[in-house]
Design a protein around this motif. Structure first.
Motif, PDB file in Angstrom:
ATOM      1  N   ARG A 332       0.827  -1.199   0.000  1.00 10.31           N
ATOM      2  CA  ARG A 332       0.000   0.000   0.000  1.00 10.31           C
ATOM      3  C   ARG A 332       0.867   1.256   0.000  1.00 10.31           C
ATOM      4  O   ARG A 332       0.369   2.348   0.210  1.00 10.31           O
ATOM      5  N   MET A 333       2.162   1.109  -0.190  1.00  5.37           N
ATOM      6  CA  MET A 333       3.080   2.234  -0.075  1.00  5.37           C
ATOM      7  C   MET A 333       3.689   2.575  -1.429  1.00  5.37           C
ATOM      8  O   MET A 333       4.154   1.711  -2.156  1.00  5.37           O
ATOM      9  N   ASN A 334       3.685   3.854  -1.765  1.00  2.00           N
ATOM     10  CA  ASN A 334       4.347   4.335  -2.971  1.00  2.00           C
ATOM     11  C   ASN A 334       5.796   4.677  -2.621  1.00  2.00           C
ATOM     12  O   ASN A 334       6.045   5.454  -1.696  1.00  2.00           O
ATOM     13  N   THR A 335       6.740   4.097  -3.346  1.00  2.00           N
ATOM     14  CA  THR A 335       8.144   4.247  -3.004  1.00  2.00           C
ATOM     15  C   THR A 335       8.957   4.694  -4.208  1.00  2.00           C
ATOM     16  O   THR A 335       8.477   4.703  -5.342  1.00  2.00           O
ATOM     17  N   GLY A 336      10.197   5.047  -3.938  1.00  2.00           N
ATOM     18  CA  GLY A 336      11.110   5.423  -5.005  1.00  2.00           C
ATOM     19  C   GLY A 336      12.529   5.463  -4.485  1.00  2.00           C
ATOM     20  O   GLY A 336      12.770   5.498  -3.268  1.00  2.00           O
ATOM     21  N   TRP A 337      13.483   5.456  -5.395  1.00  2.00           N
ATOM     22  CA  TRP A 337      14.892   5.598  -5.028  1.00  2.00           C
ATOM     23  C   TRP A 337      15.253   7.082  -5.013  1.00  2.00           C
ATOM     24  O   TRP A 337      15.055   7.789  -6.006  1.00  2.00           O
ATOM     25  N   PHE A 338      15.805   7.536  -3.893  1.00  2.00           N
ATOM     26  CA  PHE A 338      16.300   8.906  -3.748  1.00  2.00           C
ATOM     27  C   PHE A 338      17.826   8.834  -3.839  1.00  2.00           C
ATOM     28  O   PHE A 338      18.459   8.130  -3.040  1.00  2.00           O
ATOM     29  N   VAL A 339      18.394   9.540  -4.808  1.00  2.00           N
ATOM     30  CA  VAL A 339      19.828   9.435  -5.083  1.00  2.00           C
ATOM     31  C   VAL A 339      20.499  10.783  -4.855  1.00  2.00           C
ATOM     32  O   VAL A 339      20.166  11.773  -5.521  1.00  2.00           O
ATOM     33  N   TRP A 340      21.433  10.814  -3.908  1.00  2.00           N
ATOM     34  CA  TRP A 340      22.245  12.009  -3.653  1.00  2.00           C
ATOM     35  C   TRP A 340      23.591  11.840  -4.355  1.00  2.00           C
ATOM     36  O   TRP A 340      24.163  10.745  -4.364  1.00  2.00           O
ATOM     37  N   GLU A 341      24.105  12.929  -4.922  1.00  2.00           N
ATOM     38  CA  GLU A 341      25.396  12.878  -5.598  1.00  2.00           C
ATOM     39  C   GLU A 341      26.165  14.167  -5.290  1.00  2.00           C
ATOM     40  O   GLU A 341      25.699  15.264  -5.607  1.00  2.00           O
ATOM     41  N   ARG A 342      27.320  14.023  -4.666  1.00  2.00           N
ATOM     42  CA  ARG A 342      28.116  15.183  -4.281  1.00  2.00           C
ATOM     43  C   ARG A 342      28.730  15.838  -5.506  1.00  2.00           C
ATOM     44  O   ARG A 342      29.290  15.164  -6.375  1.00  2.00           O
ATOM     45  N   GLN A 343      28.649  17.160  -5.576  1.00  2.00           N
ATOM     46  CA  GLN A 343      29.157  17.916  -6.709  1.00  2.00           C
ATOM     47  C   GLN A 343      30.640  18.254  -6.521  1.00  2.00           C
ATOM     48  O   GLN A 343      31.209  18.065  -5.447  1.00  2.00           O
ATOM     49  N   GLU A 344      31.253  18.784  -7.568  1.00  2.00           N
ATOM     50  CA  GLU A 344      32.667  19.120  -7.504  1.00  2.00           C
ATOM     51  C   GLU A 344      32.949  20.184  -6.457  1.00  2.00           C
ATOM     52  O   GLU A 344      34.046  20.230  -5.884  1.00  2.00           O
ATOM     53  N   ASP A 345      31.986  21.074  -6.206  1.00  2.00           N
ATOM     54  CA  ASP A 345      32.201  22.121  -5.208  1.00  2.00           C
ATOM     55  C   ASP A 345      31.950  21.636  -3.784  1.00  2.00           C
ATOM     56  O   ASP A 345      32.022  22.405  -2.837  1.00  2.00           O
ATOM     57  N   GLY A 346      31.646  20.356  -3.630  1.00  2.00           N
ATOM     58  CA  GLY A 346      31.440  19.792  -2.303  1.00  2.00           C
ATOM     59  C   GLY A 346      30.004  19.776  -1.841  1.00  2.00           C
ATOM     60  O   GLY A 346      29.683  19.158  -0.818  1.00  2.00           O
ATOM     61  N   SER A 347      29.097  20.450  -2.564  1.00  2.00           N
ATOM     62  CA  SER A 347      27.693  20.486  -2.182  1.00  2.00           C
ATOM     63  C   SER A 347      26.948  19.323  -2.837  1.00  2.00           C
ATOM     64  O   SER A 347      27.500  18.586  -3.652  1.00  2.00           O
ATOM     65  N   TYR A 348      25.672  19.202  -2.483  1.00  2.00           N
ATOM     66  CA  TYR A 348      24.811  18.214  -3.129  1.00  2.00           C
ATOM     67  C   TYR A 348      23.843  18.881  -4.104  1.00  2.00           C
ATOM     68  O   TYR A 348      22.811  18.307  -4.458  1.00  2.00           O
ATOM     69  N   GLY A 349      24.229  20.087  -4.549  1.00  2.00           N
ATOM     70  CA  GLY A 349      23.387  20.780  -5.513  1.00  2.00           C
ATOM     71  C   GLY A 349      22.179  21.415  -4.856  1.00  2.00           C
ATOM     72  O   GLY A 349      22.012  21.402  -3.636  1.00  2.00           O
ATOM     73  N   ARG A 350      21.323  21.986  -5.699  1.00  2.00           N
ATOM     74  CA  ARG A 350      20.167  22.715  -5.170  1.00  2.00           C
ATOM     75  C   ARG A 350      18.850  22.251  -5.769  1.00  2.00           C
ATOM     76  O   ARG A 350      17.804  22.835  -5.476  1.00  2.00           O
ATOM     77  N   SER A 351      18.851  21.251  -6.640  1.00  2.00           N
ATOM     78  CA  SER A 351      17.613  20.851  -7.296  1.00  2.00           C
ATOM     79  C   SER A 351      17.533  19.333  -7.401  1.00  2.00           C
ATOM     80  O   SER A 351      18.543  18.627  -7.277  1.00  2.00           O
ATOM     81  N   THR A 352      16.319  18.850  -7.637  1.00  2.00           N
ATOM     82  CA  THR A 352      16.049  17.412  -7.739  1.00  2.00           C
ATOM     83  C   THR A 352      15.277  17.131  -9.019  1.00  2.00           C
ATOM     84  O   THR A 352      14.276  17.789  -9.299  1.00  2.00           O
ATOM     85  N   LEU A 353      15.743  16.157  -9.792  1.00  2.00           N
ATOM     86  CA  LEU A 353      15.025  15.715 -10.976  1.00  2.00           C
ATOM     87  C   LEU A 353      14.161  14.501 -10.632  1.00  2.00           C
ATOM     88  O   LEU A 353      14.638  13.566  -9.989  1.00  2.00           O
ATOM     89  N   LEU A 354      12.925  14.528 -11.047  1.00  2.00           N
ATOM     90  CA  LEU A 354      11.994  13.428 -10.784  1.00  2.00           C
ATOM     91  C   LEU A 354      11.810  12.603 -12.041  1.00  2.00           C
ATOM     92  O   LEU A 354      11.516  13.135 -13.120  1.00  2.00           O
ATOM     93  N   HIS A 355      11.998  11.287 -11.918  1.00  2.00           N
ATOM     94  CA  HIS A 355      11.781  10.357 -13.024  1.00  2.00           C
ATOM     95  C   HIS A 355      10.746   9.321 -12.580  1.00  2.00           C
ATOM     96  O   HIS A 355      10.887   8.722 -11.516  1.00  2.00           O
ATOM     97  N   ARG A 356       9.732   9.111 -13.399  1.00  2.00           N
ATOM     98  CA  ARG A 356       8.754   8.056 -13.129  1.00  2.00           C
ATOM     99  C   ARG A 356       9.181   6.804 -13.884  1.00  2.00           C
ATOM    100  O   ARG A 356       9.398   6.847 -15.095  1.00  2.00           O
ATOM    101  N   ILE A 357       9.296   5.697 -13.152  1.00  2.00           N
ATOM    102  CA  ILE A 357       9.751   4.458 -13.783  1.00  2.00           C
ATOM    103  C   ILE A 357       8.822   3.308 -13.393  1.00  2.00           C
ATOM    104  O   ILE A 357       8.099   3.380 -12.393  1.00  2.00           O
ATOM    105  N   ASP A 358       8.878   2.258 -14.194  1.00  2.00           N
ATOM    106  CA  ASP A 358       8.112   1.037 -13.923  1.00  2.00           C
ATOM    107  C   ASP A 358       9.117  -0.076 -13.641  1.00  2.00           C
ATOM    108  O   ASP A 358       9.927  -0.418 -14.517  1.00  2.00           O
ATOM    109  N   TRP A 359       9.081  -0.621 -12.444  1.00  2.00           N
ATOM    110  CA  TRP A 359      10.078  -1.627 -12.086  1.00  2.00           C
ATOM    111  C   TRP A 359       9.998  -2.877 -12.959  1.00  2.00           C
ATOM    112  O   TRP A 359      10.986  -3.588 -13.131  1.00  2.00           O
TER     113      TRP A 359
END
Length: 472
Positions: A332-359
């Protein structure tokens, strides 16, 4: 909107009020029948209001009627469960199951005569345990959906009862085995370092898929499940909340399905604060996108947001609690993979891209190969429990946050000036380095005081000044 077509059916409010009166009078059968009909009417009214683009006020009113009817139906079923339990205790239920005898010498009144199933009575008993602790549970819990612009449904209520009625002893350490379909989907879309840390490995559901895809593993968990990698290396036992980053070296990427209980927000925030992985993928409930009251969640959804979210279009196969022997069901739960990726400047960026996928699309697809190899340090575990860890490492003060990023900002300013940048504003600083607004303000004030930045213009931009040897 067609003015002659009513958004909310005439008499719906009266039906809900009459059902509530019957509930108060203890006529649970009649209250349940009437409220069930009102629920269906209100649900249809919501659908109709959305189709004809009615005002938000009218849609919210229809959803409120749906919630009221659902609340009455649920509590009427609880009342029936009370009657059945009392009759069973008194030996007044037939051998085949039924309701209390109401006629002298009567025989054969069955539970089915009440218009409920055994499963509904089971759910009602679970709800009863919850409302004993929180009388307004149904209204408070499902009322949040109305505030979020969503409709309250029976499915939502069942899910809420399941979460609230599973006590800590039942939930254990929130071990829910991850279906392989989830991990296969992730590995077909993302590459990780050749050594991956699984810090909530459980019995190895994710680990087995990682190893089959060519990854080496470091395994750990709060409890000793006896999990081993293919080369026979046993899992470590340690509380991730009490873990420390390796000294003098970066740690490997992190992939896990973290515990969803009360420690979830702290778990994710600790990973980003303490370990700062080059890349991290967590399987999470999509509801984590919402919510604002917890500062840890704000930290990892706003201040250090994931680079990508892969939301499953339809639900994964059910992740049953470890040791569950009851009936299997769909998730009954809607789930997804949340992926963090460290940038060259040491931050994790400021935005998130959403992709809808079918497992289901990834069942036979080959995984991507690892894309990063290196010498990784090993995190250590502090021998304290989660409560001790919380007391020993309080949240960073503003001064501590400034100290942690001061040199990083200095280096960025030097590079920016070398590239010909002449001005800096607070927004740019936050976006480029992924720091909190309060930290950015404090650093700009400090650098103005030591001569690295000049006074702000009317637009809030500070000139980047020539640096003397003292300032540098």
């Amino acid at each position: 909107m067609n003015a002659v077509t009513p958004v909310i059916p005439a008499g719906l409010l009266q039906s809900v009020e009459r059902a509530r009166a019957l509930l108060d009078e203890g006529d649970y059968v009649a209250a349940r029948l009437l409220s069930a009909g009102a629920y269906e009417q209100a649900k249809a009214a919501v659908d109709h209001a959305q189709r004809v683009k009615a005002s938000d006020r009218l849609i919210a009113k229809a959803r409120e009627m749906q919630l009221s009817a659902l609340e009455i139906e649920a509590m009427a079923t609880v009342g029936l469960a009370d009657e059945v339990d009392a009759a069973q205790a008194a030996g007044l239920i037939s051998a085949r199951g039924g309701r209390p005898k109401t006629v002298a010498g009567g025989d054969g009144f069955r539970i089915a005569d009440l218009g409920v199933t055994r499963q509904q009575l089971h759910e009602a008993r679970r709800l009863r345990e919850v409302v004993r602790q929180m009388p307004d549970f149904v209204r408070v819990t499902l009322g949040e959906r109305i505030k979020a612009g969503l409709s309250p449904t029976r499915a939502n209520l069942r899910a809420a009862i399941g979460t609230a009625s599973a006590g800590k002893a039942d939930r254990g350490d929130n071990l829910y085995q991850t279906p392989p379909e989830a991990t296969l989907s992730l590995l077909a879309l993302e590459r990780f370092s050749d050594l991956v840390w699984e810090p909530a490995c459980g019995r190895g559901a994710i680990a087995r898929v990682l190893e089959a895809s060519g990854y080496q593993l470091r395994l750990s968990d709060l409890r000793d499940y006896g999990t081993q990698s293919e080369d026979g290396t046993a899992q470590e036992v340690g509380n991730f909340l009490a873990s420390r980053a390796p000294e003098g070296g970066a740690g490997p990427d992190i992939v896990t399905n973290p515990p969803y209980g009360e420690d979830l927000n702290r778990f994710v925030a600790h990973a980003l604060r303490e370990h700062r992985p080059r890349k991290m993928a967590l399987l999470l409930n999509l509801n984590v996108i919402c919510g604002y009251a917890d500062p840890d969640r704000t930290f990892w959804m706003e201040d250090h947001p994931p680079a990508r979210v892969y939301a499953f279009k339809h639900r994964l196969p059910m992740m049953h609690r470890d040791g569950w022997e009851g009936e299997k069901a769909s998730s009954r739960m809607n789930t997804g993979w949340f992926v963090w990726e460290r940038q060259e400047d040491g931050s994790y960026g400021r935005s998130t891209l959403l992709h809808r996928i079918d497992w289901e699309d990834f069942a036979g697809r080959d995984p991507l190969s690892p894309n990063y190899a290196g010498a990784f340090g090993r995190a250590s575990f502090v021998d304290v429990d989660a409560e001790d860890f919380t007391r020993q490492t309080p949240r960073r003060t503003l001064a501590e946050s400034v100290e942690a990023v001061r040199e990083q900002v200095r280096a960025w300013l030097a590079a920016a000036r070398g590239q010909g940048r002449t001005q800096l504003d607070r927004r740019t600083l936050r976006q480029q380095l992924g720091i909190r607004d309060a930290t950015a303000i404090a650093l700009i004030d400090e650098f103005c005081a030591v001569g690295l930045l000049g006074p702000a213009d009317d637009g809030g931009a500070h000139p980047i000044l020539d640096w003397g040897s003292d300032a540098a």
